[in-house]
Design a protein around this motif. Structure first.
Motif, mmCIF file in Angstrom:
data_model
loop_
_atom_site.group_PDB
_atom_site.id
_atom_site.type_symbol
_atom_site.label_atom_id
_atom_site.label_comp_id
_atom_site.label_asym_id
_atom_site.label_seq_id
_atom_site.Cartn_x
_atom_site.Cartn_y
_atom_site.Cartn_z
ATOM 1 N N VAL A 114 38.806 29.124 46.073
ATOM 2 C CA VAL A 114 39.759 28.761 45.017
ATOM 3 C C VAL A 114 40.119 29.987 44.191
ATOM 4 O O VAL A 114 41.299 30.261 43.919
ATOM 5 C CB VAL A 114 39.171 27.654 44.117
ATOM 6 N N CYS A 115 39.101 30.763 43.785
ATOM 7 C CA CYS A 115 39.349 31.935 42.937
ATOM 8 C C CYS A 115 40.108 33.029 43.688
ATOM 9 O O CYS A 115 41.051 33.619 43.157
ATOM 10 C CB CYS A 115 38.027 32.483 42.397
ATOM 11 N N LYS A 116 39.695 33.293 44.920
ATOM 12 C CA LYS A 116 40.329 34.356 45.702
ATOM 13 C C LYS A 116 41.810 34.081 45.959
ATOM 14 O O LYS A 116 42.607 35.010 46.080
ATOM 15 C CB LYS A 116 39.602 34.514 47.055
ATOM 16 N N ASN A 117 42.152 32.818 46.049
ATOM 17 C CA ASN A 117 43.533 32.449 46.365
ATOM 18 C C ASN A 117 44.342 32.048 45.135
ATOM 19 O O ASN A 117 45.459 31.556 45.256
ATOM 20 C CB ASN A 117 43.538 31.304 47.388
ATOM 21 N N ASN A 118 43.766 32.261 43.937
ATOM 22 C CA ASN A 118 44.480 31.957 42.700
ATOM 23 C C ASN A 118 44.279 33.070 41.676
ATOM 24 O O ASN A 118 44.114 32.812 40.474
ATOM 25 C CB ASN A 118 44.012 30.617 42.118
ATOM 26 N N ARG A 137 44.990 29.657 34.441
ATOM 27 C CA ARG A 137 44.486 28.317 34.125
ATOM 28 C C ARG A 137 43.285 27.946 35.001
ATOM 29 O O ARG A 137 42.372 27.263 34.545
ATOM 30 C CB ARG A 137 45.618 27.284 34.318
ATOM 31 N N VAL A 138 43.270 28.416 36.245
ATOM 32 C CA VAL A 138 42.137 28.127 37.137
ATOM 33 C C VAL A 138 40.857 28.735 36.583
ATOM 34 O O VAL A 138 39.811 28.082 36.514
ATOM 35 C CB VAL A 138 42.425 28.673 38.558
ATOM 36 N N PHE A 139 40.926 29.987 36.138
ATOM 37 C CA PHE A 139 39.731 30.659 35.624
ATOM 38 C C PHE A 139 39.309 30.088 34.271
ATOM 39 O O PHE A 139 38.125 30.011 33.953
ATOM 40 C CB PHE A 139 39.992 32.165 35.523
ATOM 41 N N ARG A 160 29.297 36.297 47.079
ATOM 42 C CA ARG A 160 30.452 35.477 46.692
ATOM 43 C C ARG A 160 30.416 35.167 45.200
ATOM 44 O O ARG A 160 31.456 35.164 44.524
ATOM 45 C CB ARG A 160 30.475 34.196 47.509
ATOM 46 N N VAL A 161 29.229 34.873 44.685
ATOM 47 C CA VAL A 161 29.094 34.601 43.256
ATOM 48 C C VAL A 161 29.547 35.819 42.441
ATOM 49 O O VAL A 161 30.273 35.694 41.445
ATOM 50 C CB VAL A 161 27.626 34.241 42.901
ATOM 51 N N LYS A 162 29.132 36.990 42.868
ATOM 52 C CA LYS A 162 29.518 38.216 42.162
ATOM 53 C C LYS A 162 31.032 38.407 42.156
ATOM 54 O O LYS A 162 31.629 38.775 41.133
ATOM 55 C CB LYS A 162 28.841 39.421 42.811
ATOM 56 N N VAL A 163 31.650 38.144 43.301
ATOM 57 C CA VAL A 163 33.109 38.277 43.381
ATOM 58 C C VAL A 163 33.781 37.289 42.429
ATOM 59 O O VAL A 163 34.731 37.651 41.703
ATOM 60 C CB VAL A 163 33.588 38.043 44.830
ATOM 61 N N ILE A 164 33.292 36.055 42.400
ATOM 62 C CA ILE A 164 33.876 35.031 41.510
ATOM 63 C C ILE A 164 33.763 35.466 40.057
ATOM 64 O O ILE A 164 34.736 35.402 39.285
ATOM 65 C CB ILE A 164 33.176 33.668 41.717
ATOM 66 N N LEU A 165 32.582 35.912 39.644
ATOM 67 C CA LEU A 165 32.373 36.303 38.246
ATOM 68 C C LEU A 165 33.228 37.508 37.867
ATOM 69 O O LEU A 165 33.756 37.580 36.746
ATOM 70 C CB LEU A 165 30.893 36.601 38.007
ATOM 71 N N HIS A 166 33.376 38.451 38.775
ATOM 72 C CA HIS A 166 34.249 39.593 38.499
ATOM 73 C C HIS A 166 35.702 39.164 38.348
ATOM 74 O O HIS A 166 36.432 39.677 37.475
ATOM 75 C CB HIS A 166 34.129 40.636 39.602
ATOM 76 N N LEU A 167 36.138 38.229 39.188
ATOM 77 C CA LEU A 167 37.513 37.740 39.085
ATOM 78 C C LEU A 167 37.742 37.013 37.763
ATOM 79 O O LEU A 167 38.803 37.148 37.139
ATOM 80 C CB LEU A 167 37.830 36.806 40.266
ATOM 81 N N ILE A 168 36.748 36.230 37.353
ATOM 82 C CA ILE A 168 36.864 35.518 36.071
ATOM 83 C C ILE A 168 36.899 36.523 34.922
ATOM 84 O O ILE A 168 37.723 36.414 33.998
ATOM 85 C CB ILE A 168 35.694 34.534 35.889
ATOM 86 N N GLN A 169 36.005 37.517 34.973
ATOM 87 C CA GLN A 169 35.969 38.520 33.907
ATOM 88 C C GLN A 169 37.280 39.301 33.838
ATOM 89 O O GLN A 169 37.811 39.564 32.750
ATOM 90 C CB GLN A 169 34.807 39.480 34.139
#
Length: 391
Positions: free
Chosen positions: A324-328, A333-335, A362-371
């Protein structure tokens, strides 16, 4: 009777259709009731050795061996001609008594094999014959017979080799089951058909899965909604999802919505594992991710199940959020929703608890994208755990 009865189906004594065919020592088959009366008449006459009504030869023994194969043929013929007034033949109760079983075992042991091997061989013979007959009944027009047959099939723990044999003998068996699921009005029969279909999809090849009709996905999502055969329905979706356009078809007919609802309501570990694994498969396609985000609680329930069910559920939930994060990336609003529903806290906890290397990455990538999404924003502060290494 308008239809002509095959001569082999008639009892030589009564000249009527045999309802319970049994074979005597001379090899001739009679209806049980007729031959028992014949033998009883000899007993009343105090005759020591009765004779066979057809061959007139003396009987070496008085055992009556049920002729299962002939009885099934008769039952099948009666079912096919039910429209012409032929009455169905019910299966006799208590067909094989202890004496008959002992006799079969003794005969099997003449080949010199071990007792265990003999018993396995006998069991296999019975299973194959029974299952072949039951699957043939599914093509019948008699709804009550179909319901009985499908219920027995779904409750039989058949080995893989037998299921493959049935599918080879009847290539249309899967389509027949889908038709039953579609037309039956009985929830019990629908559940039984889905359960047996699930076992067949486990051993079937890609050709049976690639071009699946929309009808099946409609009824699988309905089964999830009605909470009928939940696990078998999820297993079928898992088997079908990787092939052809099946992911799109499942999403199109509401599978994502019902999977999310199931995850909200269920606390059964295996059910949650299957639901999360299926949702993960569907979120591999853009349509699945859109439906997840469209549901007000999609991201929330995925995050909620992390560290609550099993390691497998953790892996699948993280993978869903990752896709979801990688494709948005450009969708703030998703984050924002990820933060609001507590997904960030759960992901940080995963890093602390540990898991597979792939999941942690994967968790690390998600958190970096959110940050990155919140850089320059005062809406939230993301706390990175001590063990989290920047990549």
């Amino acid at each position: 009777m308008a239809v002509e009865v095959p001569s082999d189906f008639l009892c030589p004594i009564s000249l009527q259709i045999m309802r319970d065919p049994v074979t005597i020592s001379t090899g001739i088959t009679y209806d049980r009731e007729s031959i028992e009366k014949w033998l009883s008449s000899y007993k009343n006459q105090h005759v020591v050795v009765p004779s066979c009504p057809v061959t007139k030869l003396p009987l070496s023994e008085l055992d009556l061996t049920p002729n299962h194969t002939l009885r099934r043929l008769i039952q099948g013929w009666c079912s096919l001609n039910a429209g012409d007034g032929v009455e169905p033949i019910p299966t006799p109760k208590g067909e094989v008594d202890r004496g008959q079983v002992v006799k079969l075992v003794k005969e099997a042991m003449r080949c010199g094999s071990s007792r265990l091997e003999c018993l396995k061989r006998l069991k296999a013979i019975v299973e194959v014959e029974s299952m072949e007959f039951l699957t043939s009944v599914l093509n019948n027009n008699d709804e009550s017979m179909i319901e009985e047959a499908i219920e027995i099939l779904s409750n039989t723990n058949s080995p893989t080799t037998l299921l493959k044999h049935l599918l080879t003998q009847n290539p249309n068996l899967i389509q027949t089951l889908i038709s039953i699921i579609t037309i039956t009005k009985s929830s019990i029969s629908r559940a039984a058909a889905i359960a047996f279909l699930s076992s067949l999809y486990t051993i079937s090849d890609q050709t049976h899965k690639t071009f699946t009709q929309d009808t099946l996905f409609i009824h699988l999502t309905r089964a999830l909604s009605d909470q009928i055969a939940t696990n078998p329905s999820l297993q079928i979706l898992l088997h079908l999802a990787p092939h052809g356009r099946n992911r799109f078809k499942a999403v199109k007919h509401g599978a994502v919505f019902h999977l999310i609802q199931l995850l909200f309501s269920s606390s059964i570990p295996r059910e949650c594992e299957l639901a999360m694994a299926t949702l993960d498969r569907l979120c591999e396609c853009a349509e699945g991710r859109v439906e997840l985000l469209r549901h007000g609680g999609g991201v929330a329930v995925v995050a909620r199940k992390i560290l609550r069910v099993s390691n497998l559920t953790n892996e699948k939930a993280v993978r869903i959020l990752y896709n979801v994060c990688k494709n948005n990336v450009g969708n703030f609003r998703v984050f924002e929703e990820m933060v609001e529903v507590g997904a960030v806290g759960k992901l940080c906890a995963v890093v602390e608890v540990g898991g597979s290397l792939k999941m942690i990455e994967r968790v690390k990538v998600i958190l970096h994208l959110i940050q990155r999404a919140f850089d320059g924003s005062s809406k939230c502060v993301i706390v990175i755990p001590p063990r989290f290494d920047r990549v």
